[in-house]
Design an enzyme around this catalytic site. Structure first.
Site, short mmCIF file in Angstrom:
data_model
loop_
_atom_site.label_atom_id
_atom_site.label_comp_id
_atom_site.label_asym_id
_atom_site.label_seq_id
_atom_site.Cartn_x
_atom_site.Cartn_y
_atom_site.Cartn_z
N GLU A 73 -5.02 -7.66 6.02
CA GLU A 73 -3.63 -7.25 5.72
C GLU A 73 -2.84 -8.37 5.04
OE1 GLU A 73 -3.08 -4.19 5.83
OE2 GLU A 73 -4.86 -3.74 7.01
N GLN A 126 0.82 -1.22 0.00
CA GLN A 126 0.00 0.00 0.00
C GLN A 126 0.85 1.27 0.00
OE1 GLN A 126 -2.68 -1.44 3.43
NE2 GLN A 126 -4.03 -0.19 2.15
N HIS A 169 -3.55 -8.45 1.47
CA HIS A 169 -2.81 -7.42 0.72
C HIS A 169 -1.46 -7.96 0.24
CE1 HIS A 169 -4.91 -3.63 0.62
NE2 HIS A 169 -5.17 -3.64 1.92
NI NI Z 1 -6.60 -2.54 2.97
#
Ligand code: NI
Length: 175
Positions: A145, A51, A148
């Site tokens: 998470e 991210q 991700h």
């Molecule tokens: Ni997220």
């Protein structure tokens, strides 16, 4: 410490599998501290390295379990986790549906089914192996998470997705 820039869809890195972390040097410590700071400023309860445009299997989580402590009780203490090269090794039979959003997908939330409890094997910020058991919202954040790190977003798993502020019962699901 510094705030790192959070990338949004359709940034391609959000769709790639991140690479294992192998160096536990000073730069990594700085990065982890920056990720906590970036997450708090956003604000969010978790942040994964992709991210902030880094293809690393690294995520940070900070969340206070929302227990009903009554009036005047001290605020619940926030729990912090650093997850490096994490692997889910055990899951509960029970699954629960809850509402999630994502700092990389602004303006959307969705109902996602997750395991109620999980056990994770990971490395801590110094490279030592740890085993962590979490349940409830913490287990939900962990699963979000860890997804991700595999290029998976909550919208892939959501049973319905909508824009906050709109009446979701009148909303046509987006997927
Ligand atoms: Ni997220």
């Amino acid at each position: 410490m510094a705030i790192r820039q959070i990338v949004h869809l359709p940034e391609p890195i959000l769709r790639k599998k991140a690479k294992p972390v192998t160096k536990f040097d000073k730069d990594l410590q700085v990065l982890i501290d920056d990720m906590f700071e970036t997450m708090r400023e956003a604000p969010g309860v978790g942040l994964a390295a992709p991210q902030i445009n880094l293809p690393m299997q690294l995520a940070v989580v900070e969340y206070a379990e929302d227990e009903d402590q009554g009036q005047g009780a001290p605020l619940p203490k926030k729990k912090q986790y650093v997850l490096i090269n994490p692997e889910i090794v055990k899951v509960s039979d029970e699954k629960v549906i809850g509402i999630e959003g994502c700092l990389s997908i602004p303006g959307l939330v969705g109902e996602v089914e997750r395991y109620e409890a999980i056990q994770v094997k990971a490395l801590n910020r110094h490279g030592a192996p740890v085993k962590i058991k979490v349940d409830g919202w913490m287990a939900r954040i962990f699963q979000h998470e860890i997804d991700h790190l595999n290029g998976i977003l909550f919208t892939d798993k959501a049973v319905r997705v909508w824009k906050p502020g709109e009446d979701k019962d009148k909303e046509t699901p987006l997927d």
